[in-house]
Design a protein around this motif. Structure first.
Motif, PDB file in Angstrom:
ATOM      1  N   GLN A  18       0.811  -1.215   0.000  1.00  0.00           N
ATOM      2  CA  GLN A  18       0.000   0.000   0.000  1.00  0.00           C
ATOM      3  C   GLN A  18       0.845   1.266   0.000  1.00  0.00           C
ATOM      4  OE1 GLN A  18      -0.823   2.296   2.899  1.00  0.00           O
ATOM      5  NE2 GLN A  18      -1.983   3.479   1.395  1.00  0.00           N
ATOM      6  N   GLU A  19       2.109   1.150   0.409  1.00  0.00           N
ATOM      7  CA  GLU A  19       2.979   2.317   0.475  1.00  0.00           C
ATOM      8  C   GLU A  19       3.704   2.611  -0.832  1.00  0.00           C
ATOM      9  OE1 GLU A  19       4.378   3.012   5.023  1.00  0.00           O
ATOM     10  OE2 GLU A  19       5.465   1.469   3.939  1.00  0.00           O
ATOM     11  N   GLY A  32      -0.766   0.645   9.257  1.00  0.00           N
ATOM     12  CA  GLY A  32       0.349   1.224   8.527  1.00  0.00           C
ATOM     13  C   GLY A  32       0.683   2.588   9.071  1.00  0.00           C
ATOM     14  N   TYR A  85      -2.334  -3.516   3.704  1.00  0.00           N
ATOM     15  CA  TYR A  85      -0.956  -3.033   3.587  1.00  0.00           C
ATOM     16  C   TYR A  85      -0.132  -3.924   2.673  1.00  0.00           C
ATOM     17  CZ  TYR A  85       3.792  -1.601   4.648  1.00  0.00           C
ATOM     18  OH  TYR A  85       5.088  -1.171   4.519  1.00  0.00           O
TER      19      TYR A  85
END
Length: 552
Positions: free
Chosen positions: A9-10, A405, A490
């Motif tokens: 997700q980052e 997260g 995440y």
């Protein structure tokens, strides 16, 4: 550009990491991970043929499962370990190939199964070539990456079950077939969609297998009160998901004059009856994985990372010298606890002796939290829950499972939980719960408004709970239940949980804080059209949008 990764997700700028992973992995590690996956495809090719010929190789199965696990976000940051794993995979691949040839079996071998090793320096270049952008068509690429990330998450759960002696050939067979599908240029988008759905169904098998492994070994989770404070003795902090590692550590340290604490996803270990036999199993320390830098620093004693969720420690962090890894986890410079030999426990003596020289933990908080609402426990109180539904005291359930997260936008989940009406009950599993499991949300007729089923793999319990409610209420579809899904994600284990839900036909899942970067526009549109998947907006808007459709 020296790497490309968009599996979590980052993903940088919402598109992908191209120089260094936001997770902390280097371009070297990223490219070596892609080389390892490429070689594992060759192992899968020969192992499938070997199995059909009656040539079994558990070593090949374990290599594939653990190899995929090491490429999950925040598991393994050690380039030397990946070089070692690539050499091992090449050796196993060639051993299988030789066995087939000696048995008189000749195969039409694809290029990816014939690749011969160069130097690790060359692998970095090869890894970039074999990464996600090897497929030009964005929709085919999206579906193949979705399939790959699904089996990565599935491999993590399968690994945990195998550690406890539980295996299912259907799972490894599918993982191998899926690996080969990512190299098949003849598959149409529709065929890939079918395989993605099959991945979800097989992921459900993997979660069911792990549930059986955990409950058969450690008992069914029960409603438990977990201490958040500390004692006045040195301690060891255990993070990750591997319950067998925790068992070995507790048994070896029971007379050592130290205490054992859980962190992050290890919190649900307190819910299992087996672990309650250890008086020195002291409680839970801290929060979700992304807070570990400050919390590991404060703990003061050794930290054991058993699976994923490792954040690279800063160069000035004093806990670097107290960090131990085991299983698939690696970090350069961290001391690694080797695998257990057959019939024996892992040797945690170094860790225990280290703890004896350390001060007691610094207290971060005090109080308790309650959890242990896995499917067996919910079934035991089903009548009470149904009565609360029938009398209107509970009008809806909100599934807020998944991952936490470090993005500031994730404060949304705290505010969403706090703003829910008093007749709503949260069903959760995974570290997403740390955004709200310490809020004073109260109870409904003795039923806590946050029902924590456990780790991310215990999302299986949430699925079982939903199916139980469906039958009890006489409904024909899970989509008729007074349940809404506001799930945070995440990494790749969240992907397989999502695919498992979709394979059951669950609709109207809201996924946040953002949709995956690896979904092309067309694939995203298909998921929205077929399953009504949505993302999140503001708390107020989402309360109106989600809960309006969930009234009993």
């Amino acid at each position: 550009m020296s790497m490309f990764c968009f599996q979590c997700q980052e993903a940088a700028r919402g598109t992908g990491c191209e120089i260094r992973g936001v997770c902390g992995k280097t371009d070297e590690v990223s490219n070596l991970q892609d080389v390892l996956i490429h070689v594992l495809k060759g192992v899968a090719f020969y192992h499938r043929a070997a199995r059909e010929a009656g040539i079994e190789s558990q070593k090949a199965e374990d290599l594939i499962i653990e190899g995929l696990f090491t490429t999950v976000t925040n598991v393994n940051f050690d380039p030397d370990d990946f070089v070692k794993r690539i050499h091992q995979a090449l050796h196993v691949r060639e051993t299988l190939r030789k066995s087939l040839h000696e048995s008189g079996i000749r195969l039409q071998e694809p290029d990816f199964a014939r690749w011969h090793e160069g130097s690790p320096t060359e692998w970095k270049r090869k890894g970039y070539t074999w990464g996600p952008r090897r497929t030009e068509d964005p929709d085919v690429r999206s579906l193949k990456e979705l399939l790959l990330y699904g089996i990565k998450g599935m491999a993590a759960y399968t690994h945990h079950a195998a550690v406890l002696g539980y295996r299912d050939e259907r799972i490894i067979s599918f993982i191998e077939r899926a690996l080969l599908a990512t190299e098949d240029t003849t598959l149409s988008p529709n065929e890939l969609i079918d395989m993605v759905m099959e991945c979800g169904r097989t992921g459900l098998l993997a979660m069911e297998l792990l549930d059986e492994a955990n409950t058969s070994t450690y008992g069914n989770p029960e409603v438990s009160t977990v201490n958040l404070g500390v004692r006045n003795r040195p301690g060891i902090l255990v993070s990750g998901h591997d319950l067998k590692d925790l068992e070995d550590l507790l048994e070896q340290s029971k007379d050592a004059g130290i205490d054992i604490y859980t962190h992050g996803e290890m919190l649900p270990a307190h819910y299992y009856p087996f672990f309650k036999r250890y008086p020195h199993f002291a409680g839970n320390y801290g929060n979700a994985w992304w807070k570990q830098v400050e919390e590991f620093e404060a703990f003061g004693g050794p930290i054991l990372m058993t699976t994923n969720c490792l954040v690279p420690p800063p160069a000035n962090a004093t806990y670097r010298s107290r960090l131990y890894t085991t299983g698939p986890v690696r970090y350069p410079g961290a001391r690694h606890i080797p695998e257990r030999t057959p019939g024996a426990r892992k040797d945690f003596s170094r860790l225990i002796e280290h703890a004896k020289t350390c001060p007691p933990p610094t207290q971060l908080e005090e109080g308790t939290i309650v959890g242990g609402f896995a499917h067996h426990q919910v079934a035991a109180v089903a009548d009470k829950v149904l009565e609360a539904i029938k009398t209107g005291k509970i009008t809806r359930f909100v599934v807020m499972a998944g991952c936490d997260g470090r993005s500031p936008s994730r404060s949304y989940y705290t505010e969403f939980a706090r703003s829910l009406p008093q007749d709503a009950v949260i069903l959760t599993a995974g570290c997403a719960k740390y955004r709200y499991n310490k809020l004073p949300l109260g109870e409904i007729d003795g039923i806590p408004r946050v029902l924590d089923a456990g780790q991310c793999n215990d999302s299986y319990s949430l699925i079982k709970t939903a199916l139980t409610l469906k039958e009890a209420l006489g409904l024909t579809s899970v989509n008729d239940l007074p349940i809404v899904y506001n799930i945070a994600w995440y990494e790749q284990k969240a992907v397989i949980v999502l695919l498992a839900l979709l394979s059951l036909g669950v609709k109207r899942i809201h996924l946040g804080p953002s949709l995956p970067a690896f979904l092309s526009e067309r694939v995203r549109d298909i998921l929205i059209r077929e399953f009504e998947i949505g993302t999140i907006a503001t708390v107020d808007d989402d309360l109106d949008r989600m809960l309006g459709a969930a009234m009993v």
